[in-house]
Design a protein around this motif. Structure first.
Motif, short mmCIF file in Angstrom:
data_model
loop_
_atom_site.label_atom_id
_atom_site.label_comp_id
_atom_site.label_asym_id
_atom_site.label_seq_id
_atom_site.Cartn_x
_atom_site.Cartn_y
_atom_site.Cartn_z
N PRO A 168 6.58 2.72 9.14
CA PRO A 168 6.19 2.22 7.79
C PRO A 168 7.49 1.18 7.45
O PRO A 168 8.39 1.24 7.92
CB PRO A 168 6.75 3.51 6.61
CG PRO A 168 6.84 4.47 7.42
CD PRO A 168 7.04 4.51 8.76
N VAL A 216 -4.93 1.93 8.19
CA VAL A 216 -4.45 1.44 6.90
C VAL A 216 -3.01 0.53 7.43
O VAL A 216 -2.64 -0.43 6.86
CB VAL A 216 -3.85 2.61 6.04
CG1 VAL A 216 -2.87 2.15 5.14
CG2 VAL A 216 -5.12 3.07 5.49
N ALA A 217 -2.30 1.08 8.42
CA ALA A 217 -1.20 0.40 8.90
C ALA A 217 -1.39 -0.92 9.48
O ALA A 217 -0.98 -2.01 9.31
CB ALA A 217 -0.28 1.40 9.96
N VAL A 225 5.34 4.70 2.76
CA VAL A 225 5.00 5.85 2.98
C VAL A 225 5.92 6.69 2.04
O VAL A 225 7.13 6.68 2.37
CB VAL A 225 5.14 6.44 4.56
CG1 VAL A 225 4.83 7.89 4.65
CG2 VAL A 225 4.08 5.43 5.17
N LEU A 236 3.85 -1.48 4.07
CA LEU A 236 3.24 -0.10 4.04
C LEU A 236 4.46 0.45 3.59
O LEU A 236 5.37 0.85 4.24
CB LEU A 236 2.81 0.25 5.26
CG LEU A 236 2.39 1.88 5.42
CD1 LEU A 236 1.01 2.01 4.69
CD2 LEU A 236 2.07 2.12 6.81
N ILE A 239 0.71 -1.13 -0.14
CA ILE A 239 -0.25 -0.24 -0.14
C ILE A 239 0.97 1.37 0.02
O ILE A 239 1.74 1.20 0.95
CB ILE A 239 -0.73 -0.12 1.27
CG1 ILE A 239 -1.71 -1.31 1.39
CG2 ILE A 239 -1.69 1.23 1.43
CD1 ILE A 239 -2.32 -1.43 2.82
N ALA A 290 -2.25 -3.48 6.76
CA ALA A 290 -1.18 -3.89 5.95
C ALA A 290 -0.52 -5.02 6.84
O ALA A 290 -0.11 -5.84 6.41
CB ALA A 290 -0.31 -2.72 5.81
N ARG A 291 -0.37 -4.64 8.23
CA ARG A 291 0.24 -5.63 9.09
C ARG A 291 -0.58 -6.93 9.06
O ARG A 291 0.00 -8.12 8.66
CB ARG A 291 0.36 -5.16 10.35
CG ARG A 291 1.98 -4.94 11.01
CD ARG A 291 1.89 -4.40 12.52
NE ARG A 291 0.73 -3.88 13.31
CZ ARG A 291 0.29 -2.69 13.28
NH1 ARG A 291 1.07 -1.81 12.58
NH2 ARG A 291 -0.76 -2.52 13.90
#
Ligand SMILES: Cc1ncc(COP(=O)(O)O)c(C=O)c1O
Length: 451
Positions: free
Chosen positions: A282, A246-247, A259, A257, A224, A250-251
């Motif tokens: 990130p 979002v983080a 950034v 992730l 992402i 992703a995890r």
């Protein structure tokens, strides 16, 4: 050069000649001088002089690549000293590079300092984005990427494929496949220009469900990619909860992730990296514009040390060893620390926001005021319809230039007046710039009465 001086019409005769020669000889895709028709002669601090002797406040500042303004003395001295010693070093270790690496790693939050490796990329930010795409794919074995509407990541093929701007992609066939765009969760309340505001859509939920739902249509997602303040998209600040979710997503799904701190990094938003304000770490982040402090190209990818099996030569490029950028960047960080430049970003940001709010109370052409630190944007609207207004924004940018202030337009249909001052900008210069904008907006009102 420490104040505006308009000595001729803008563009003056010498600028006009230079622009005409450029028009004849350079690619038709030239961009900035189309809206800011001047030829630059020299710059000092927050001010730039054109060939006709006009002096402007430069709130474009090398598209955000001049955190200490034009030609900061200490940094220039360092570059001059280095130029006779070693300019190019490929990716060999050198004294200059070691100083630069120490300085940059030293700016990471203390608890993360040992967690990242740095990869030196080719000169542009887009090259660091390309490196990040490859590393994410190599690490996960997956090949799809989620990006966000309004995102901007550069003009190379992979980076452009991750970019929201449809006009830039219109005639570019064969872009990177497997890219999915989801709404960006910002703090903005404005839904002008078809941007979905937080009250209209739960952007984090859409992302979470896209990853959770086995029928969402996604393939294997490698990464992402996220900006924490979307600059080119229109200065949209990411919402705290959106970023945390979002983080977390992703995890949960083993997705990298990434950034993109190319514009937000190196102090622009008031912390060294914007991600520090979101309490996330990130897997990969990229930065570029402000790294050398003086506009010399260098671009970096930082990645967590656990992603540690990238074979030698995985992402190369000739111009990864700009020693002048390295000594400049190390020195710039000394100056930024010594002069508490990040403190200045916060103080001057507050001054600018207050100034814009005061202007808004008098001028209905100003809509939402957005941004973080010294990455600010002002929506320009048509008070009659309440919609964002490209024509008025272009008028304001043009008249501000003629009155001695360089600004940028961005966002959907170029309706956001963007200011990206050097991070050490003074209170006086901000006051001078706000004064210009006030006069331009007053002139706009008069021009409308005449129509
Ligand atoms: C967020 C972001 N990513 C990537 C890029 C691309 O950087 P460059 O123009 O150096 O290739 C930019 C440039 O404006 C940017 O703002």
């Amino acid at each position: 050069m420490d104040r505006i001086r308009i000595a001729s019409e803008v563009p003056g005769p010498r600028s006009q000649q230079a622009l005409a020669r450029q028009h004849e000889r350079e690619s038709t895709a030239v961009s900035y001088p189309k809206r800011l028709p001047i030829s630059l002669a020299r710059g000092q601090g927050c001010y730039v002089q054109d060939l006709d002797g006009n002096v402007f406040i430069d709130f474009l500042a090398g598209a955000g690549s001049l955190p200490l303004g034009h030609c900061p003395e200490d940094v220039v001295g360092e570059v001059i000293e280095q130029v006779g010693t070693l300019c190019m070093g490929l990716d060999f270790p050198t004294v200059a590079k070691e100083r630069f690496t120490d300085a940059h790693l030293g700016m990471l939050p203390a608890h993360l300092r040992e967690d990242y490796r740095v990869h030196f990329c080719g000169p542009t930010g887009a090259d660091a984005v390309e490196a990040a795409i490859k590393l994410a794919k190599a690490t996960t074995g997956a090949d799809e990427i989620i990006s966000f509407r309004g995102g901007y990541h550069g003009c190379t093929n992979g980076a452009l494929s991750l970019t929201g701007n449809r006009a830039m992609k219109r005639n570019v066939a064969g872009r990177m496949p497997g890219v999915h765009f989801l709404p960006f969760g910002s703090t903005s309340q404005s839904s002008r220009s078809a941007v979905l505001s937080a009250s209209q859509v739960d952007a984090a939920l859409l992302l979470e469900s896209a990853l959770d739902d086995v029928n969402s249509g996604l393939g294997n997602v490698a990464a992402i990619i996220l900006e924490l303040v979307q600059g080119e998209g229109g200065v949209y600040v990411a919402d705290q909860q959106f970023v945390e979710r979002v983080a977390a997503a992703a995890r949960k799904h083993g997705v990298m992730l990434i950034v993109d701190e190319i514009q937000t990094g190196c102090g622009r938003t008031g912390s060294w990296y914007a991600f520090e304000q979101y309490a996330i770490a990130p897997d990969i982040f990229v930065t570029s514009k402000g790294t050398s402090g003086i506009g010399l190209p260098s671009s970096l990818m930082f990645y967590n040390k656990r992603l540690n099996n990238w074979p030698s030569g995985s992402h190369i490029g000739t111009f990864r060893g700009n020693q002048l950028a390295f000594v400049a960047g190390a020195r710039a960080i000394d100056v930024i620390r010594r002069e508490n430049v990040l403190g200045n970003v916060q103080a001057r940001s507050a001054q600018l926001i207050e100034g814009f709010q005061a202007l808004r109370s008098e001028h209905p052409q100003i809509g939402e005021i957005r941004g973080l630190g010294l990455m600010l944007g002002v929506e320009i609207i048509d008070p009659a319809t309440g919609e964002a207004c490209e024509k008025t924004a272009a008028w304001i940018q043009c008249k501000a230039l003629q009155a001695g202030l360089i600004t940028e337009l961005g966002g959907r249909d170029d309706t956001i007046l963007r200011v990206l001052p050097p991070l050490n900008v003074s209170e006086y210069t901000i006051t001078e710039a706000l004064g210009v904008l006030g006069r331009v907006l007053a002139a706009y009102a008069v021009s409308q009465e005449r129509e």
